[in-house]
Design a protein around this motif. Structure first.
Motif, short mmCIF file in Angstrom:
data_model
loop_
_atom_site.label_atom_id
_atom_site.label_comp_id
_atom_site.label_asym_id
_atom_site.label_seq_id
_atom_site.Cartn_x
_atom_site.Cartn_y
_atom_site.Cartn_z
N GLY B 242 23.52 43.97 29.55
CA GLY B 242 24.69 44.53 30.21
C GLY B 242 24.57 44.52 31.73
O GLY B 242 25.48 44.08 32.43
N ILE B 243 23.44 44.98 32.23
CA ILE B 243 23.32 45.05 33.70
C ILE B 243 23.15 43.66 34.29
O ILE B 243 23.70 43.36 35.35
CB ILE B 243 22.17 46.01 34.13
CG1 ILE B 243 22.21 46.20 35.66
CG2 ILE B 243 20.81 45.57 33.67
CD1 ILE B 243 21.34 47.33 36.17
N ALA B 244 22.46 42.76 33.57
CA ALA B 244 22.31 41.39 34.08
C ALA B 244 23.68 40.72 34.19
O ALA B 244 23.97 40.03 35.16
CB ALA B 244 21.38 40.59 33.18
N LYS B 245 24.51 40.95 33.19
CA LYS B 245 25.85 40.36 33.19
C LYS B 245 26.68 40.95 34.34
O LYS B 245 27.40 40.22 35.03
CB LYS B 245 26.52 40.65 31.84
CG LYS B 245 27.83 39.94 31.64
CD LYS B 245 28.25 39.95 30.18
CE LYS B 245 29.74 39.69 30.05
NZ LYS B 245 30.56 40.90 30.35
N MET B 246 26.55 42.25 34.55
CA MET B 246 27.30 42.88 35.63
C MET B 246 26.87 42.32 36.98
O MET B 246 27.71 41.97 37.82
CB MET B 246 27.11 44.39 35.60
CG MET B 246 27.91 45.11 36.67
SD MET B 246 27.78 46.91 36.59
CE MET B 246 26.16 47.19 37.31
N ILE B 247 25.58 42.20 37.18
CA ILE B 247 25.07 41.68 38.46
C ILE B 247 25.53 40.24 38.66
O ILE B 247 26.01 39.86 39.74
CB ILE B 247 23.52 41.79 38.53
CG1 ILE B 247 23.11 43.27 38.56
CG2 ILE B 247 22.98 41.05 39.75
CD1 ILE B 247 21.60 43.51 38.49
N MET B 250 29.09 40.14 39.64
CA MET B 250 29.30 40.56 41.04
C MET B 250 28.97 39.44 42.01
O MET B 250 29.68 39.25 43.01
CB MET B 250 28.42 41.77 41.34
CG MET B 250 28.95 43.06 40.78
SD MET B 250 27.81 44.40 41.20
CE MET B 250 28.69 45.82 40.53
N ILE B 251 27.89 38.69 41.72
CA ILE B 251 27.53 37.58 42.60
C ILE B 251 28.68 36.55 42.62
O ILE B 251 29.14 36.12 43.68
CB ILE B 251 26.21 36.90 42.14
CG1 ILE B 251 25.04 37.88 42.28
CG2 ILE B 251 25.94 35.62 42.94
CD1 ILE B 251 23.70 37.33 41.81
#
Lengths: 352, 352
Positions: B242-247, B250-251
């Motif tokens: 989840g957090i990897a996808k969010m980051i 964002m990039i």
């Protein structure tokens, strides 16, 4: 109305250089805030002087002669250091001299002292630690428990949900915040025994219960609140920190590889800065200890002044919006006698 | 020696377009590998023809008339679809016609069928799902269980550690892989009851036990193996996704914001591509079902051909290095009778 915040100035990795600086910055932006700076008066005074804030009427000092260190056991914090800045700061809230207390000190000690000094609210078995986690929607997913309760019973998870719902309702001004139960699949039959039973309690409750959510839903912002036990919550949080740090390190490494890539970084700087701002975890610093007869906010121990200011902001917002009163109200209505006309008479539970 | 791999060609979100393509690519790179392609012969043939691989001697087809879908219950997979590509592929391993089976099908069904068809090894109560997670050191941290066992007893966690240790020892050629127990603090007294007891078992074992690790240690690569129950492991994994996808999102968002930022992205492209390659989760596709009398690898359901090839590689490596034999050996030595001369006679445990 002035919001009065008690700051444990000696807590955290950096002490007064961070805590007092953040307090000074905060009051300069918030005319309706005042700070009770708790700790070693000489150290606090010195830092205030350095910041040119010695005479600031929004700031007052309350002395405390001891400091709870990061390594101190709960035992030491509770029984030996009775004049610690942490304990004195919490006592400010207890005595009605502050509306919230903010500390970057050791979590176990802070929770134990807060429970001991403030006591839990009626109807709440265990306080929990809640924080807002940034999500894809640009908001924050409120998650709890993050480590206060490693072993939970289903009713504890229900109570966590009720506390978080009350907090989000008033702080984020949402009428019926949605609640998700952290699980390993969407289906009702998924999960361990405690979580399955918690699901039944949540479904039967008056909460706006969404159902099960999975780890990735925290960052998708599927629900306003995500509930789990303190073991799972703590692992999820620290795992997230770990992967975010790894990814950040890789970006730095790749851009720092040669003079050419450094040049590329220079060109892309405006974008990289915006990105850095968005993923800046400091803006999400400050976890709330919920379920107590008073507000206590835990800052990350390694917080810098900017991050600590966000923790202060969290305490300020919670106090301004009457989070404790709201939670007390929710649980008062649950624990109040419910014998309405026509209800069967209360019977003692059969034992044996 | 040829490594023979049975591929469940119909499993996953994309079926033969992914599975058969990956199999063809894999054998083209590995002369000592052969594939048993299990599923609808017409569909497989058609895809082979499309890839110009119809006559490839490293590939054979075994027909199966049914498909376990992503939504099928374990019940349906076990009792109704007796000629599913998943089951037939696993049976290839059971019958000695393949050294490992790779499937992108539904995890619950794959685990249930594998247990039913292959059975667990002596001395193992429950199979577990293990995968390698990329870490800062550039290697992989082997983590288990990832969801097969939501409720665990301490001895299960010990067994998971022993199985993973055996796998890492042979596949990564490490003599004594280090093992960490996922917990919410480093101290021995931390954690929930099950984890505390598991810690005692691990300390008393002959494993190279590091002690407790926290969520962020998975990505730091503090230990070779990280052990946890399936609930915690699944949440940690999905939270990370989840957090990897969010980051990542964002990039992309920041670089796509305007023509200027897009230009910056173009300039920084070589760096961004290197970064993308390093965080490419497809290279870590393929989780091992450990504790069975045969090798089964679970690919992500949404895997593309490149990712599925990595899952095949995992099965190939495990088969080549005799992972099942090594685990069997470890547990055989534990379950063998241990009455040596001088040992006290075995007594029945007292009951009541």
């Amino acid at each position: 109305m002035t919001i009065r915040l008690a700051i444990d100035c000696m807590g955290g990795d950096h002490g007064v250089t961070v805590t007092v600086t953040a307090a000074v910055n905060f009051v300069s932006q918030h005319a309706d805030a005042s700070m009770v700076l708790v700790g070693d008066p000489a150290a606090i005074q010195q830092q205030l002087k350095k910041l040119g804030a010695s005479g600031n009427a929004q700031l007052s000092i309350v002395p405390a002669s001891e400091v709870v260190t990061m390594d101190d056991s709960v035992e030491v914090a509770l029984r030996r250091k009775k004049d610690s800045s942490m304990r004195v700061a919490i006592t400010q809230v207890k005595n009605g001299d502050a509306d919230a207390c903010i500390s970057a000190g050791n979590t176990g000690a802070l929770m134990a002292l807060s429970r001991y000094v403030l006591k839990t609210l009626d109807g709440i078995d265990r306080p929990a630690i809640a924080t807002a986690i940034p999500n894809e929607k640009g908001g924050g997913t409120t998650m709890l428990d993050l480590g206060a309760n490693a072993d939970c019973e289903p009713q504890h998870l229900l109570q966590f949900a009720q506390m978080a719902e009350a907090m989000v309702a008033v702080v984020e001004n949402k009428e019926r915040p949605s609640v998700g139960l952290l699980n390993i699949g969407e289906e009702v039959i998924k999960g361990n025994e405690v979580v399955k039973q918690a699901g039944e309690l949540l479904r039967a409750s008056s909460l706006n219960f969404y159902g099960n959510v999975e780890g990735n839903d925290i960052y998708r912002g599927t629900t306003d609140v995500v509930v789990c036990d303190g073991f799972v919550g703590n692992v999820a949080l620290k795992t997230s920190e770990g992967i975010a740090k790894m990814i950040g390190g890789m970006i730095r490494e790749e851009f720092g590889r040669s003079w050419l890539t450094k040049l590329m970084a220079l060109v892309a700087m405006p974008v990289l800065n915006r990105f850095r701002h968005r993923v800046d975890h400091r803006r999400y610093n400050g976890a709330s200890l919920l379920g107590l007869r008073g507000l206590v906010i835990k800052s990350h121990g390694s917080a810098d002044a900017y991050a600590f200011e966000w923790a202060i902001k969290r305490g300020y917002d919670a106090a301004k919006n009457g989070v404790v009163e709201r939670i007390a109200q929710v649980f008062a209505s649950k624990t109040a006698p419910r014998e309405l006309p026509g209800d069967p008479p209360t019977v003692m539970p059969r034992v044996g």
